[in-house]
Design a protein around this motif. Sequence first.
Motif, PDB file in Angstrom:
ATOM      1  N   GLN A 182     -23.984  56.088  38.857  1.00  0.00           N
ATOM      2  CA  GLN A 182     -24.231  55.273  40.084  1.00  0.00           C
ATOM      3  C   GLN A 182     -25.671  55.385  40.281  1.00  0.00           C
ATOM      4  N   SER A 183     -26.275  54.742  40.566  1.00  0.00           N
ATOM      5  CA  SER A 183     -27.297  54.958  41.123  1.00  0.00           C
ATOM      6  C   SER A 183     -26.909  54.496  43.329  1.00  0.00           C
ATOM      7  N   ILE A 185     -29.335  53.709  46.378  1.00  0.00           N
ATOM      8  CA  ILE A 185     -29.859  52.696  47.231  1.00  0.00           C
ATOM      9  C   ILE A 185     -30.215  52.965  48.503  1.00  0.00           C
ATOM     10  N   THR A 224     -24.923  51.442  47.087  1.00  0.00           N
ATOM     11  CA  THR A 224     -24.372  52.320  46.081  1.00  0.00           C
ATOM     12  C   THR A 224     -24.002  51.509  44.543  1.00  0.00           C
ATOM     13  N   GLU A 225     -24.909  51.545  43.402  1.00  0.00           N
ATOM     14  CA  GLU A 225     -25.084  50.564  42.593  1.00  0.00           C
ATOM     15  C   GLU A 225     -24.455  51.218  40.859  1.00  0.00           C
ATOM     16  N   ARG A 227     -26.420  51.960  37.446  1.00  0.00           N
ATOM     17  CA  ARG A 227     -27.234  52.459  37.270  1.00  0.00           C
ATOM     18  C   ARG A 227     -27.678  51.478  36.846  1.00  0.00           C
ATOM     19  N   ALA A 230     -28.725  49.048  39.400  1.00  0.00           N
ATOM     20  CA  ALA A 230     -29.575  49.092  40.804  1.00  0.00           C
ATOM     21  C   ALA A 230     -30.933  49.819  39.960  1.00  0.00           C
ATOM     22  N   GLU A 231     -31.265  49.616  38.609  1.00  0.00           N
ATOM     23  CA  GLU A 231     -32.741  49.587  39.022  1.00  0.00           C
ATOM     24  C   GLU A 231     -32.952  47.944  37.781  1.00  0.00           C
ATOM     25  N   LEU A 234     -34.114  46.908  41.546  1.00  0.00           N
ATOM     26  CA  LEU A 234     -35.474  47.836  41.650  1.00  0.00           C
ATOM     27  C   LEU A 234     -36.759  46.853  41.132  1.00  0.00           C
ATOM     28  N   LEU A 262     -36.974  49.744  48.425  1.00  0.00           N
ATOM     29  CA  LEU A 262     -35.747  50.188  47.785  1.00  0.00           C
ATOM     30  C   LEU A 262     -36.249  51.448  47.005  1.00  0.00           C
ATOM     31  N   ARG A 263     -36.095  52.273  47.532  1.00  0.00           N
ATOM     32  CA  ARG A 263     -35.832  54.078  46.280  1.00  0.00           C
ATOM     33  C   ARG A 263     -34.330  54.520  45.868  1.00  0.00           C
ATOM     34  N   ALA A 264     -34.208  54.273  44.468  1.00  0.00           N
ATOM     35  CA  ALA A 264     -32.929  54.846  43.995  1.00  0.00           C
ATOM     36  C   ALA A 264     -32.644  56.469  43.743  1.00  0.00           C
TER      37      ALA A 264
END
Length: 401
Positions: A182-183, A185, A224-225, A227, A230-231, A234, A262-264
């Motif tokens: 998970q990432s 964000i 939270t997503e 990974r 999340a990519e 972004l 957005l930053r992860a």
Amino acid sequence: MPMTDVTIAGGGIVGLSLAMALRRGAGLSVQVIDPLPAGKDIGRASAVAAGAQRMLAELGVWDAIAPAAQPVSRMVVTDSRLSDPVRQAFITFDGAIAPDEPFAYIIENAVVTNALRDAAHAAGVVSAATAVKGFATRGAGVDLTLADGSRQRTALLVAADGARSALRSYAGIPWSGHDYDQSGIVATVAHERPHDGCAVQHFLPPGPFARLPLTGNRSSIVWTERRADAEALLALDADDVVDELERRFGLDLGRLTLETELRAFPLGVGMARRFVGDRFALVGDAAHLVHPLAGLGLNLGLRDVAVLAEAIVDHARLGLPPGDATVLERYQRARRFDTLTLGIATDGLNRLFSNDRLPFRLARDLGLGIVDRMPGLKNFFIREAAGVVGAVPRLMRGEPL
């Protein structure tokens, strides 16, 4: 070779707080070593619990932070799918643990870091914009090799250099944990209507989505997503990001605009096998890593600081140096069990809520509903989150060392 009482590797909130505590508590010579990368705090905010707020006040920095600190008036927890038309509030916590004392404040990390950095400079803490590249214990101290080629000596070396701690690796301290795939964000969002200090935690199948109130009509998000998702998020353009954000954020606060990109960062759970070595200590994420769903990460690190500083100052009055084994063992005994139990708890919560299986949904929603109908239990949970129950170190009681 220059000699310092305590050298701290890491110039974030945890490292700077420890430097201030040791300067104010015992007048020790303290150096903070950090390459200070620009912009590392942009878009990130943290929940500063009541105990941590008392500590920052005792360290003399709260007045500089307070104008940018948003009190949490209440917290609402929901559990739903992204497609559900209504998000039922399963549990609501009132935000006060005492009259005029909220259980937490939401503050942008950069505000706290800058206030601590200014106060540390004024207090005589030495800073060096470099990194520790190696160290070795020799006699009653530790010899340091820095990235700028210089060599120094310290009575105690403290690693406050984050979850991927280079110093923990140099010390040969094993790490136990796992990655969540998970990432997290993070971003700051502006909205049309006021939030009234309400924090919201949406539990969604990929992971929790937290909406944390900042000063003004702004909120910090911790999203939270998985990974790979999340990519992909972004990589979206700004308009598409806002569309995805509104699906999770909701429309009750009006139109949204992004104040920061957005930053992860990757999410996981882990813990060092030991928190201390020979004239060496780990604090903050270098010692333990938890999921951000409960907002405990920074507060755990500040509790490390309060306990370690108390042990160092108390023993300094008896003539013992900061790196004495008695000092470090007292710190480790006080912190290992606490962080282990909280790590297990947050790991279990993430596993319980980050899925869409019907039995899990029914069980967790039933549990949340029961807790919501038990004021005494809710009060215990909120005071526990505030860091004001149990063996509270002096700084977190708002008392001097």
